[in-house]
Design a protein around this motif. Structure first.
Motif, PDB file in Angstrom:
ATOM      1  N   ARG A 198       0.712  -1.204  -0.148  1.00  0.00           N
ATOM      2  CA  ARG A 198       0.013   0.212  -0.037  1.00  0.00           C
ATOM      3  C   ARG A 198       0.806   1.250   0.038  1.00  0.00           C
ATOM      4  NH1 ARG A 198      -5.310  -0.649   1.303  1.00  0.00           N
ATOM      5  NH2 ARG A 198      -5.331   1.293   2.533  1.00  0.00           N
ATOM      6  N   ASN A 199       1.979   1.355  -0.603  1.00  0.00           N
ATOM      7  CA  ASN A 199       2.747   2.523  -0.842  1.00  0.00           C
ATOM      8  C   ASN A 199       2.261   3.324  -1.749  1.00  0.00           C
ATOM      9  OD1 ASN A 199       5.134   3.947  -1.922  1.00  0.00           O
ATOM     10  ND2 ASN A 199       6.326   3.035  -0.082  1.00  0.00           N
ATOM     11  N   VAL A 200       1.969   4.294  -1.316  1.00  0.00           N
ATOM     12  CA  VAL A 200       1.293   5.384  -2.165  1.00  0.00           C
ATOM     13  C   VAL A 200       2.006   5.871  -3.368  1.00  0.00           C
ATOM     14  CG1 VAL A 200       0.130   7.573  -2.395  1.00  0.00           C
ATOM     15  CG2 VAL A 200      -0.643   6.098  -0.528  1.00  0.00           C
ATOM     16  N   LYS A 201       3.274   6.378  -3.096  1.00  0.00           N
ATOM     17  CA  LYS A 201       4.103   6.930  -4.041  1.00  0.00           C
ATOM     18  C   LYS A 201       4.428   5.796  -5.131  1.00  0.00           C
ATOM     19  CE  LYS A 201       8.172   9.995  -4.564  1.00  0.00           C
ATOM     20  NZ  LYS A 201       9.176  10.671  -3.881  1.00  0.00           N
ATOM     21  N   ALA A 202       4.760   4.497  -4.742  1.00  0.00           N
ATOM     22  CA  ALA A 202       5.204   3.629  -5.668  1.00  0.00           C
ATOM     23  C   ALA A 202       4.000   3.285  -6.464  1.00  0.00           C
ATOM     24  CB  ALA A 202       5.905   2.480  -4.933  1.00  0.00           C
ATOM     25  N   ASN A 203       3.031   3.024  -5.887  1.00  0.00           N
ATOM     26  CA  ASN A 203       1.634   2.887  -6.758  1.00  0.00           C
ATOM     27  C   ASN A 203       1.328   3.721  -7.779  1.00  0.00           C
ATOM     28  OD1 ASN A 203       0.210  -0.222  -5.988  1.00  0.00           O
ATOM     29  ND2 ASN A 203       1.078   0.852  -3.955  1.00  0.00           N
ATOM     30  N   MET A 204       1.362   4.964  -7.067  1.00  0.00           N
ATOM     31  CA  MET A 204       1.044   6.052  -8.045  1.00  0.00           C
ATOM     32  C   MET A 204       2.040   6.044  -9.335  1.00  0.00           C
ATOM     33  SD  MET A 204      -0.665   8.886  -8.580  1.00  0.00           S
ATOM     34  CE  MET A 204      -1.255  10.120  -7.371  1.00  0.00           C
ATOM     35  N   ASN A 205       3.261   5.886  -9.133  1.00  0.00           N
ATOM     36  CA  ASN A 205       4.050   5.737 -10.364  1.00  0.00           C
ATOM     37  C   ASN A 205       3.963   4.772 -11.159  1.00  0.00           C
ATOM     38  OD1 ASN A 205       6.217   8.279 -10.276  1.00  0.00           O
ATOM     39  ND2 ASN A 205       5.930   7.856  -8.174  1.00  0.00           N
ATOM     40  N   LEU A 206       3.872   3.748 -10.448  1.00  0.00           N
ATOM     41  CA  LEU A 206       3.721   2.457 -11.272  1.00  0.00           C
ATOM     42  C   LEU A 206       2.365   2.488 -12.170  1.00  0.00           C
ATOM     43  CD1 LEU A 206       4.688  -0.676  -8.644  1.00  0.00           C
ATOM     44  CD2 LEU A 206       5.637  -0.063 -11.133  1.00  0.00           C
ATOM     45  N   GLY A 207       1.398   3.375 -11.708  1.00  0.00           N
ATOM     46  CA  GLY A 207       0.235   3.385 -12.204  1.00  0.00           C
ATOM     47  C   GLY A 207       0.283   4.517 -13.605  1.00  0.00           C
ATOM     48  N   LEU A 208       1.272   5.405 -13.373  1.00  0.00           N
ATOM     49  CA  LEU A 208       1.679   6.395 -14.308  1.00  0.00           C
ATOM     50  C   LEU A 208       2.420   5.725 -15.723  1.00  0.00           C
ATOM     51  CD1 LEU A 208       2.417   9.628 -12.476  1.00  0.00           C
ATOM     52  CD2 LEU A 208       0.652   9.262 -13.879  1.00  0.00           C
ATOM     53  N   PHE A 209       3.190   4.948 -15.166  1.00  0.00           N
ATOM     54  CA  PHE A 209       4.147   4.277 -16.114  1.00  0.00           C
ATOM     55  C   PHE A 209       3.238   3.130 -16.939  1.00  0.00           C
ATOM     56  CE2 PHE A 209       7.638   4.865 -12.851  1.00  0.00           C
ATOM     57  CZ  PHE A 209       7.905   6.346 -13.471  1.00  0.00           C
ATOM     58  N   SER A 210       2.269   2.445 -16.263  1.00  0.00           N
ATOM     59  CA  SER A 210       1.362   1.525 -17.000  1.00  0.00           C
ATOM     60  C   SER A 210       0.674   2.397 -17.949  1.00  0.00           C
ATOM     61  CB  SER A 210       0.373   0.847 -15.858  1.00  0.00           C
ATOM     62  OG  SER A 210       1.227  -0.097 -14.992  1.00  0.00           O
ATOM     63  N   MET A 211       0.098   3.731 -17.541  1.00  0.00           N
ATOM     64  CA  MET A 211      -0.575   4.520 -18.609  1.00  0.00           C
ATOM     65  C   MET A 211       0.399   4.803 -19.550  1.00  0.00           C
ATOM     66  SD  MET A 211      -2.495   7.333 -16.344  1.00  0.00           S
ATOM     67  CE  MET A 211      -3.327   8.046 -17.518  1.00  0.00           C
ATOM     68  N   ARG A 212       1.601   5.048 -19.384  1.00  0.00           N
ATOM     69  CA  ARG A 212       2.521   5.379 -20.596  1.00  0.00           C
ATOM     70  C   ARG A 212       2.926   4.079 -21.473  1.00  0.00           C
ATOM     71  NH1 ARG A 212       8.484   7.849 -19.014  1.00  0.00           N
ATOM     72  NH2 ARG A 212       9.178   8.225 -21.169  1.00  0.00           N
ATOM     73  N   SER A 213       2.623   2.942 -21.130  1.00  0.00           N
ATOM     74  CA  SER A 213       2.953   2.002 -21.830  1.00  0.00           C
ATOM     75  C   SER A 213       1.606   1.171 -22.310  1.00  0.00           C
ATOM     76  CB  SER A 213       3.561   0.795 -21.142  1.00  0.00           C
ATOM     77  OG  SER A 213       2.863   0.411 -19.873  1.00  0.00           O
ATOM     78  N   GLY A 214       0.478   2.021 -22.169  1.00  0.00           N
ATOM     79  CA  GLY A 214      -0.755   1.658 -22.522  1.00  0.00           C
ATOM     80  C   GLY A 214      -1.450   0.648 -21.891  1.00  0.00           C
ATOM     81  N   GLN A 215      -0.996   0.164 -20.852  1.00  0.00           N
ATOM     82  CA  GLN A 215      -1.409  -0.890 -19.827  1.00  0.00           C
ATOM     83  C   GLN A 215      -2.386  -0.455 -18.987  1.00  0.00           C
ATOM     84  OE1 GLN A 215       1.713  -4.154 -18.880  1.00  0.00           O
ATOM     85  NE2 GLN A 215       2.920  -2.393 -19.197  1.00  0.00           N
ATOM     86  N   PHE A 216      -3.781   0.046 -19.423  1.00  0.00           N
ATOM     87  CA  PHE A 216      -4.502   0.962 -18.789  1.00  0.00           C
ATOM     88  C   PHE A 216      -5.182   0.105 -17.522  1.00  0.00           C
ATOM     89  CE2 PHE A 216      -3.988   2.987 -22.581  1.00  0.00           C
ATOM     90  CZ  PHE A 216      -3.595   4.518 -22.155  1.00  0.00           C
ATOM     91  N   ASP A 217      -5.604  -1.069 -17.895  1.00  0.00           N
ATOM     92  CA  ASP A 217      -6.161  -2.090 -16.981  1.00  0.00           C
ATOM     93  C   ASP A 217      -5.345  -2.143 -15.509  1.00  0.00           C
ATOM     94  OD1 ASP A 217      -4.170  -3.174 -18.211  1.00  0.00           O
ATOM     95  OD2 ASP A 217      -5.193  -5.313 -17.971  1.00  0.00           O
ATOM     96  N   LYS A 218      -3.772  -2.414 -15.829  1.00  0.00           N
ATOM     97  CA  LYS A 218      -3.178  -2.182 -14.697  1.00  0.00           C
ATOM     98  C   LYS A 218      -2.994  -0.765 -14.080  1.00  0.00           C
ATOM     99  CE  LYS A 218      -0.082  -5.952 -16.515  1.00  0.00           C
ATOM    100  NZ  LYS A 218       1.460  -6.339 -16.779  1.00  0.00           N
ATOM    101  N   ALA A 219      -2.880   0.133 -14.876  1.00  0.00           N
ATOM    102  CA  ALA A 219      -2.894   1.376 -14.160  1.00  0.00           C
ATOM    103  C   ALA A 219      -4.256   1.636 -13.365  1.00  0.00           C
ATOM    104  CB  ALA A 219      -3.136   2.534 -15.296  1.00  0.00           C
ATOM    105  N   VAL A 220      -5.545   1.344 -13.739  1.00  0.00           N
ATOM    106  CA  VAL A 220      -6.848   1.261 -12.900  1.00  0.00           C
ATOM    107  C   VAL A 220      -6.361   0.736 -11.569  1.00  0.00           C
ATOM    108  CG1 VAL A 220      -8.963   0.251 -12.884  1.00  0.00           C
ATOM    109  CG2 VAL A 220      -8.237   1.487 -14.840  1.00  0.00           C
ATOM    110  N   ASN A 221      -5.716  -0.480 -11.524  1.00  0.00           N
ATOM    111  CA  ASN A 221      -5.557  -1.214 -10.207  1.00  0.00           C
ATOM    112  C   ASN A 221      -4.888  -0.226  -9.258  1.00  0.00           C
ATOM    113  OD1 ASN A 221      -7.346  -3.371 -10.773  1.00  0.00           O
ATOM    114  ND2 ASN A 221      -5.586  -4.461 -11.874  1.00  0.00           N
ATOM    115  N   ARG A 222      -3.552   0.320  -9.856  1.00  0.00           N
ATOM    116  CA  ARG A 222      -2.729   1.036  -9.116  1.00  0.00           C
ATOM    117  C   ARG A 222      -3.430   2.153  -8.358  1.00  0.00           C
ATOM    118  NH1 ARG A 222       1.310  -2.305  -7.600  1.00  0.00           N
ATOM    119  NH2 ARG A 222       2.364  -3.346  -9.486  1.00  0.00           N
ATOM    120  N   PHE A 223      -4.172   2.904  -9.388  1.00  0.00           N
ATOM    121  CA  PHE A 223      -4.862   4.081  -8.794  1.00  0.00           C
ATOM    122  C   PHE A 223      -5.940   3.956  -8.084  1.00  0.00           C
ATOM    123  CE2 PHE A 223      -3.525   5.702 -13.299  1.00  0.00           C
ATOM    124  CZ  PHE A 223      -2.166   6.411 -12.623  1.00  0.00           C
TER     125      PHE A 223
END
Length: 281
Positions: A198-223
Motif C-alpha cells: 500500500r505504498n502510495v508513491k510507488a503505486n502512483m508511479n507504477l500507475g503512471l508508467f502503466s498508462m505510458r505503456s498503454g496498460q490501462f487495466d493495470k493503471a486502474v488497479n494502481r490508482f
C-alpha cells in the motif's frame, strides 16, 4: 500537486497536465514517432552540464523584481560566506526558492545543504526536489542533468539508510523517467510494493508508467489502491484518464467528477466539464 505557498499558487490542472506531458501518456498528449519508458538512449546518455547560475537566472524571470532582488542579494552574500554562515545562507536560499515554487534552483541548494550535513533526511529532500524539478521543466536539455542529480541524491540517501523505501521509490522513478534502463527502475518500484503493497508513491508511479505503456487495466488497479489509502485530485484524475482510454465512459465521468470535487480548482473544473461533455457525446 496542489500548492498552497503564499507567493505562488499553481493551478491543479496545469500541474496535472505537466506530468502528463512529461510522461507522454497515450491518449492525452500528441503521440511521438517512437514511444518508450523513459527518455531515449541518445538523449539520456549525452553528458549534460547544468549550472545553478543559468537555472537561477531563468527562474528569476518569473518573479517580481523585489523577490528576484532578494534572492540575488542572498546569492551575493553566499559567495562571501564560509562555515556555519554559508550553511545558513544555503538553507535560506533553498527555502526562498521553495516558497516561490521553483524546485529547480531550490534543488541545487538542498543538495549543497546535504553535502555539508550529510544525513539521510537532507539527501532524501534533495532527491525529492530534483524529482520535482525534472518533472516540472519542459527544457529537454536540462531534464537529463536534473534526473542524474536526483539519482545521485537518492543513492546517497540509501547509503545512509539502506532499507529506505522512500529512497528506493525515488530512485526507481528517476531510472524509469530519464535513463536508458527503465526496467531497472520498474524493478525497484515492484520491490517496494512487494514489501509494502500500500505504498502510495510507488503505486502512483507504477500507475503512471502503466498508462505510458498503454496498460490501462493495470493503471486502474494502481490508482484504485492509491484512492483507497490517500485519495487526491491527481489520483482520481489519472484513474479517470485510464478509464477513458479503456472506453469505460461512465467510470471515467465518475472519476473525473471526483477529481473535480477534491480539487475545488477553477482550472480543473473547466477541464473536467469539457472532458465530461466530450464523453457524453
Amino acid at each position: 500537486m496542489l500548492n498552497t505557498k503564499q507567493i505562488v499558487v499553481i493551478s491543479t490542472v496545469a500541474a496535472l497536465m505537466a506530468v502528463l506531458f512529461f510522461m507522454d501518456i497515450k491518449g492525452l498528449v500528441k503521440p511521438k514517432e517512437t514511444r518508450g519508458a523513459g527518455m531515449t538512449t541518445e538523449t539520456a546518455s549525452q553528458p549534460v552540464s547544468i549550472s545553478l547560475e543559468s537555472i537561477s537566472t531563468t527562474a528569476k524571470n518569473s518573479l517580481s523584481a523585489n523577490l528576484a532582488q532578494q534572492i540575488t542579494d542572498l546569492e551575493a552574500s553566499l559567495k562571501q560566506a564560509s562555515g556555519s554562515d554559508k550553511l545558513k545562507l544555503q538553507q535560506q536560499l533553498a527555502q526562498k526558492w521553495d516558497d516561490v515554487n521553483q524546485p529547480a534552483p531550490a534543488s541545487f541548494y538542498h543538495e549543497m545543504v546535504a553535502q555539508q550535513v550529510n544525513d539521510y533526511p537532507t539527501w532524501l529532500k534533495a532527491g525529492d526536489e530534483f524529482t520535482d524539478a525534472y518533472q516540472n521543466t519542459q527544457d529537454t536539455l536540462v531534464q537529463p542533468g536534473l534526473v542524474q542529480k536526483a539519482i545521485n541524491a537518492y543513492k546517497n540517501a540509501q547509503q545512509l539508510q539502506p532499507k529506505s523505501l522512500d529512497a528506493k521509490t525515488g530512485l526507481g522513478v528517476a531510472y524509469v523517467s530519464g535513463t536508458p534502463n527503465p526496467m531497472q527502475g520498474i524493478q525497484l518500484l515492484l520491490e517496494v510494493v512487494k514489501e509494502e503493497p500500500r505504498n502510495v508513491k510507488a503505486n502512483m508511479n507504477l500507475g503512471l508508467f502503466s498508462m505510458r505503456s498503454g496498460q490501462f487495466d493495470k493503471a486502474v488497479n494502481r490508482f484504485k489502491t492509491v484512492n483507497d489509502i490517500k485519495p487526491s485530485p491527481e489520483s482520481w484524475f489519472y484513474l479517470a484518464s485510464s478509464y477513458e482510454n479503456m472506453g469505460l465512459k461512465d467510470e471515467a465521468i465518475a472519476a473525473y467528477l471526483k477529481s473535480k470535487e477534491l480539487a475545488a480548482d477553477p482550472g480543473l473544473t473547466q477541464f473536467v466539464e469539457k472532458k465530461i461533455a466530450e464523453l457524453k457525446k
